[in-house]
Design a protein around this motif. Structure first.
Motif, PDB file in Angstrom:
ATOM      1  N   THR A  70       0.909  -1.179  -0.010  1.00  0.00           N
ATOM      2  CA  THR A  70       0.017  -0.072   0.117  1.00  0.00           C
ATOM      3  C   THR A  70       0.749   1.367  -0.127  1.00  0.00           C
ATOM      4  O   THR A  70       0.589   2.432  -0.719  1.00  0.00           O
ATOM      5  N   LEU A  71       2.005   0.997   0.831  1.00  0.00           N
ATOM      6  CA  LEU A  71       2.933   2.532   0.989  1.00  0.00           C
ATOM      7  C   LEU A  71       3.477   2.725  -0.607  1.00  0.00           C
ATOM      8  O   LEU A  71       3.540   3.879  -0.954  1.00  0.00           O
ATOM      9  N   ILE A  72       3.939   1.597  -1.312  1.00  0.00           N
ATOM     10  CA  ILE A  72       4.508   1.760  -2.540  1.00  0.00           C
ATOM     11  C   ILE A  72       3.608   2.302  -3.497  1.00  0.00           C
ATOM     12  O   ILE A  72       3.901   3.008  -4.352  1.00  0.00           O
ATOM     13  N   TYR A  73       2.461   1.639  -3.496  1.00  0.00           N
ATOM     14  CA  TYR A  73       1.340   1.907  -4.412  1.00  0.00           C
ATOM     15  C   TYR A  73       0.833   3.155  -4.223  1.00  0.00           C
ATOM     16  O   TYR A  73       0.709   4.110  -5.394  1.00  0.00           O
ATOM     17  N   GLY A  74       0.995   3.832  -3.052  1.00  0.00           N
ATOM     18  CA  GLY A  74       0.802   5.566  -2.991  1.00  0.00           C
ATOM     19  C   GLY A  74       1.709   5.927  -3.993  1.00  0.00           C
ATOM     20  O   GLY A  74       1.354   7.240  -4.536  1.00  0.00           O
ATOM     21  N   ILE A  75       2.808   5.820  -4.016  1.00  0.00           N
ATOM     22  CA  ILE A  75       3.894   6.500  -4.869  1.00  0.00           C
ATOM     23  C   ILE A  75       3.723   6.490  -6.172  1.00  0.00           C
ATOM     24  O   ILE A  75       3.910   7.217  -6.964  1.00  0.00           O
ATOM     25  N   ASN A  76       3.394   4.908  -6.598  1.00  0.00           N
ATOM     26  CA  ASN A  76       2.971   4.796  -7.713  1.00  0.00           C
ATOM     27  C   ASN A  76       1.796   5.537  -8.382  1.00  0.00           C
ATOM     28  O   ASN A  76       1.706   5.810  -9.574  1.00  0.00           O
ATOM     29  N   ILE A  77       0.753   5.751  -7.621  1.00  0.00           N
ATOM     30  CA  ILE A  77      -0.332   6.807  -7.991  1.00  0.00           C
ATOM     31  C   ILE A  77       0.200   7.988  -8.227  1.00  0.00           C
ATOM     32  O   ILE A  77      -0.322   8.557  -9.460  1.00  0.00           O
ATOM     33  N   ALA A  78       1.200   8.755  -7.564  1.00  0.00           N
ATOM     34  CA  ALA A  78       1.644   9.996  -7.664  1.00  0.00           C
ATOM     35  C   ALA A  78       2.536   9.958  -9.086  1.00  0.00           C
ATOM     36  O   ALA A  78       2.360  10.798  -9.987  1.00  0.00           O
ATOM     37  N   ALA A  79       3.094   8.753  -9.271  1.00  0.00           N
ATOM     38  CA  ALA A  79       4.082   8.734 -10.475  1.00  0.00           C
ATOM     39  C   ALA A  79       3.359   8.579 -11.682  1.00  0.00           C
ATOM     40  O   ALA A  79       3.545   9.192 -12.800  1.00  0.00           O
ATOM     41  N   TYR A  80       2.015   7.890 -11.651  1.00  0.00           N
ATOM     42  CA  TYR A  80       1.369   7.640 -12.884  1.00  0.00           C
ATOM     43  C   TYR A  80       0.828   8.888 -13.205  1.00  0.00           C
ATOM     44  O   TYR A  80       0.630   9.299 -14.595  1.00  0.00           O
ATOM     45  N   VAL A  81       0.011   9.608 -12.232  1.00  0.00           N
ATOM     46  CA  VAL A  81      -0.521  11.024 -12.571  1.00  0.00           C
ATOM     47  C   VAL A  81       0.415  11.955 -13.350  1.00  0.00           C
ATOM     48  O   VAL A  81       0.227  12.407 -14.378  1.00  0.00           O
ATOM     49  N   PHE A  82       1.622  12.084 -12.648  1.00  0.00           N
ATOM     50  CA  PHE A  82       2.802  12.901 -13.258  1.00  0.00           C
ATOM     51  C   PHE A  82       3.001  12.363 -14.533  1.00  0.00           C
ATOM     52  O   PHE A  82       3.515  13.093 -15.638  1.00  0.00           O
ATOM     53  N   SER A  83       3.215  10.867 -14.756  1.00  0.00           N
ATOM     54  CA  SER A  83       3.950  10.667 -16.261  1.00  0.00           C
ATOM     55  C   SER A  83       2.557  10.733 -17.258  1.00  0.00           C
ATOM     56  O   SER A  83       2.923  11.033 -18.340  1.00  0.00           O
ATOM     57  N   LEU A  84       1.361  10.489 -16.787  1.00  0.00           N
ATOM     58  CA  LEU A  84       0.421  10.956 -17.709  1.00  0.00           C
ATOM     59  C   LEU A  84       0.309  12.571 -18.361  1.00  0.00           C
ATOM     60  O   LEU A  84       0.239  12.913 -19.504  1.00  0.00           O
TER      61      LEU A  84
END
Length: 320
Positions: free
Chosen positions: A18-32
């Motif tokens: 869950t902790l790392i997935y939270g980082i992935n959400i932010a990374a995906y939004v920025f990458s989009l």
């Protein structure tokens, strides 16, 4: 061997994921944001990045579902343990398939980068493509075997461990091989820029560093996972779910970091190797240098581009 309660191991594993997935959400939004702000959207990278994130989200959702099924619904602690130990539970099998999909889309994205950086050289691309197919095959077989085990059998069962070890090893080899191919190609193509104008090479070096550091995070997690699994160390249950999110995070972070660097330099983002015959532009770092090579004078236009990885653009009078 250290004995760890399955209740504790599952809770720690889900918390870490869950902790790392939270980082992935932010990374995906920025990458989009970075991908979609380009004048022309690279659909291949956009689709693969989205499929990768969706697969990681599916894995996270399955774990949350297991949290409810394993800790809320069972009437007794004994029933809870039966659920957690049973590999054939549908949600547990689904987790393995989502792991396979995460590896697949991540590996395809890496293979695509190699293909573009190496100027669409299919011979070089066969190396990561073969590793990608082998990782996918071993992962699918592992998932099938996990779904047909007998009650009480674990992931360390011999017929499972052979394929699971192959899956972990091949995934690690894929990560290291593609990183080496991409970084070495960038280093090779920019050799003239380094020779005639060393001060212009800082951006090239930065992209290589981003590639290596991003890959090293995933590689470290995969090495620990493989070592724990081969030694049958219970720590595998703590980190296995988190590794899925780390594998997802690495390519997304590359898109963000290199994209932000490109924005700061006023360029555009992309992934391609550019010659006079191949026009694919993205993030640019320009340097015009007149050089003499093999008795011919030409202008070397150095373009550094990256997208979810990085490539390099060298505009020359002829393809090299």
């Amino acid at each position: 061997m250290l004995r760890v309660s399955p209740i504790v191991s599952v809770l720690i594993s889900i918390w870490l994921e869950t902790l790392i997935y939270g980082i992935n959400i932010a990374a995906y939004v920025f990458s989009l944001y970075i991908l979609l702000k380009r004048p022309s959207v690279n659909l291949v990278v956009l689709i693969l990045s989205t499929a990768l994130f969706v697969s990681a989200t599916g894995h996270m959702a399955i774990n949350l579902c297991r949290l409810v099924q394993g800790y809320i619904q069972p009437p007794t602690k004994a029933a809870m343990l039966v659920f957690l130990y049973d590999l054939t539970v549908k949600t547990n099998v689904a987790k393995q398939y989502f792991l396979v999909m995460v590896n697949l889309f991540s590996d395809i994205l890496l293979t695509w980068r190699v293909y573009m950086v190496w100027e669409r050289n299919w011979k070089v691309t066969t190396i990561p493509a073969t590793l990608c197919a082998a990782t996918f095959t071993s992962g699918i077989v592992t998932a099938i075997y996990e779904s047909i085990v007998q009650p009480g059998q674990t992931i360390f069962l011999k017929r499972i461990s052979h394929w699971a070890s192959a899956q972990f090893s091949l995934s690690l080899a894929m990560n290291l091989t593609t990183t080496l191919l991409i970084a070495s190609r960038i280093w090779y193509v920019t050799r003239e820029v380094r020779e005639f104008s060393p001060e212009k090479t800082r951006a090239y070096k930065w992209v290589v560093v981003v590639l290596v550091e991003s890959a090293s995070v995933a590689a470290f997690a995969q090495i620990v996972q493989l070592a724990f699994y081969e030694s049958k160390f219970p720590g595998i249950f703590f980190i296995s779910d988190g590794v899925v999110q780390v594998v997802t995070m690495a390519p997304l972070i590359i898109i963000v970091l290199v994209g932000v660097r490109g924005t700061n330099k006023g360029g555009v983002l992309g992934t391609s190797y550019h010659t006079s015959e191949t026009a694919m532009s993205d993030m640019r770092f320009d340097s015009h240098i007149a050089v003499e090579l093999q008795g011919q004078s030409r202008s070397t236009h150095g373009d550094l581009s990256a997208e979810g990885g990085s490539t390099v653009h060298i505009n020359k009078g002829y393809a090299v």
